[in-house]
Scaffold this active site. Structure first.
Site, PDB file in Angstrom:
ATOM      1  N   HIS A   1       0.588  -1.170  -0.100  1.00  0.00           N
ATOM      2  CA  HIS A   1       0.031  -0.120   0.018  1.00  0.00           C
ATOM      3  C   HIS A   1       0.853   1.316  -0.173  1.00  0.00           C
ATOM      4  CE1 HIS A   1       0.644  -1.240   4.087  1.00  0.00           C
ATOM      5  NE2 HIS A   1       0.538  -0.089   4.623  1.00  0.00           N
TER       6      HIS A   1
ATOM      7  N   ARG B   1      -4.754  14.869   5.175  1.00  0.00           N
ATOM      8  CA  ARG B   1      -5.421  13.584   5.660  1.00  0.00           C
ATOM      9  C   ARG B   1      -4.632  13.327   6.854  1.00  0.00           C
ATOM     10  NH1 ARG B   1      -6.734   8.406   3.773  1.00  0.00           N
ATOM     11  NH2 ARG B   1      -5.503   6.787   4.523  1.00  0.00           N
TER      12      ARG B   1
HETATM   13  C1  OGA Z   1       1.770   3.336   7.398  1.00  0.00           C
HETATM   14  C2  OGA Z   1       0.672   3.642   6.474  1.00  0.00           C
HETATM   15  C3  OGA Z   1      -1.195   4.769   5.658  1.00  0.00           C
HETATM   16  C4  OGA Z   1      -1.953   6.143   5.933  1.00  0.00           C
HETATM   17  O1  OGA Z   1       2.107   4.184   8.421  1.00  0.00           O
HETATM   18  O2  OGA Z   1       2.375   1.980   7.435  1.00  0.00           O
HETATM   19  O3  OGA Z   1       0.731   2.723   5.510  1.00  0.00           O
HETATM   20  O4  OGA Z   1      -2.860   6.216   5.677  1.00  0.00           O
HETATM   21  N1  OGA Z   1      -0.140   4.337   6.494  1.00  0.00           N
HETATM   22  O5  OGA Z   1      -1.238   7.058   6.659  1.00  0.00           O
HETATM   23 NI    NI Z   2       1.408   0.850   6.051  1.00  0.00          NI
END
Ligand code: OGA
Ligand code: NI
Length: 329
Positions: free
Chosen positions: A258, A268
């Site tokens: 991701h 955000r």
């Molecule tokens: C993380 C991550 C996603 C977000 O901190 O490992 O994937 O939306 N964060 O901050």
């Molecule tokens: Ni993450």
């Protein structure tokens, strides 16, 4: 945010293709209603297909969530010098743009905390932030424990607390992270495509439980390598399968890759509870999940060894590679 010496444009990574997925109808993110009797089967299916799902009817009171959101928003709106009083994230503290010690940067500032010690917060009112954090973490920990028990049930692992006990252990090495992605100036966005808020990676722990405000940005990678955007939902939680659960299920579940793209207008705010085992815990494929003559795909390691190896590598690196067993030819 910190002003770095090189022009910002040279320091950030960009994704030129604005459309994350080329597919005309990208698949919907699986949604699991935790109040339904068949939710464990849905969880297993989602973990196998996506390594990712959204949960509703999760039982975490909205009031605890909003309370932490407003405390965190207040913290991130403090002057930089105030936030920096929290100390650098080595391992716990306030970080800005630099993610980890290996040169990864993103359009993000964050607060990284351990879940089993009272946080050292350098704010005007550390008590109310601390209370909001502790209440939120306790409620999310309970939900994560229930989800891991459903996973164990769904996979027919006995006893049903085999997975959840790792994160419920007093010595559990779970961490909590607040990420704040400020709006990214328009100019940067249009000149260079989308700016990366948090570069692609998998989470190393067992599962991670993410909640964000109503700003888009999170994307997940599908098994075919394409990326899809996750529509934000401030009332729900998103669960990521981490590398450790991938190993324990011998690859039946996949840890989900991701990333977060910066947003040009809205900020955000995300809060993530990473459920980790104790440092000394041995992680290896669970024998009860091996079917027939199936071989173990991974070498056994302790969570301490894996964590050390993960933090010594870049975000996008496939950290599990060093622990894969090479099939004898
Ligand atoms: C993380 C991550 C996603 C977000 O901190 O490992 O994937 O939306 N964060 O901050
Ligand atoms: Ni993450």
């Amino acid at each position: 945010m910190v002003i770095l010496s090189k022009p910002v444009i040279e320091q950030f990574s960009y994704i030129r293709n604005k459309q994350p997925s080329a597919a005309l109808f990208p698949p919907l993110i699986p949604m699991v209603d935790l109040s339904k009797p068949d939710s464990k089967h849905q969880i297993i299916k989602a973990c196998e297909e996506f390594g990712f799902f959204k949960v509703i009817n999760h039982g975490v009171p909205m009031e605890l969530i909003s309370r932490l959101e407003s405390e965190a928003t207040e913290f991130f709106s403090l002057p930089l010098c105030e936030k920096e009083k929290t100390g650098q994230p080595k391992p716990y503290g306030y970080g800005n743009k630099r993610i980890g010690p290996n040169g990864d940067v993103g359009w993000v500032e964050y607060l990284l905390l351990t879940t089993n010690q009272d946080p050292n917060l350098a704010t005007e009112n550390p008590e109310s932030f601390g209370v909001a954090l502790n209440n939120y973490m306790a409620a999310v920990k309970k939900m994560a424990c229930e989800i891991l028990e459903m996973v164990a049930d769904g996979l027919k692992i006995q006893p049903r607390n085999s997975l959840s006990k790792l994160m419920m252990d007093e010595q559990s090495d779970s961490v909590f992270r607040l990420n704040h992605y400020p709006p990214c100036p328009d100019a940067l966005q249009s000149l260079n495509g989308n700016v990366i808020g948090f570069g692609e990676h998998t989470d190393p722990q067992i599962i991670s439980v993410l909640r964000s405000n109503n700003t888009a940005g999170l994307q997940i990678s599908l098994r075919d390598g394409s990326w899809i955007s996750v529509p934000p939902d401030q009332y729900s939680f998103f669960i990521n399968v981490g590398d450790s659960l991938q190993v324990m299920t011998n690859g039946r579940f996949n840890s989900v890759k991701h990333r977060v793209m910066a947003n040009s207008v809205k900020s955000r705010l995300s809060m993530i509870y990473f459920c980790g085992p104790p440092l000394s815990e041995k992680i290896a494929p669970l024998p009860c999940l091996m079917r027939g003559d199936q071989q173990s795909l991974y070498k056994e390691f302790t969570w301490f060894e894996y964590k050390r190896s993960a933090y010594a590598s870049r975000l996008a690196h496939n950290r599990l590679m060093h622990f894969e067993k090479i099939a004898a030819s």
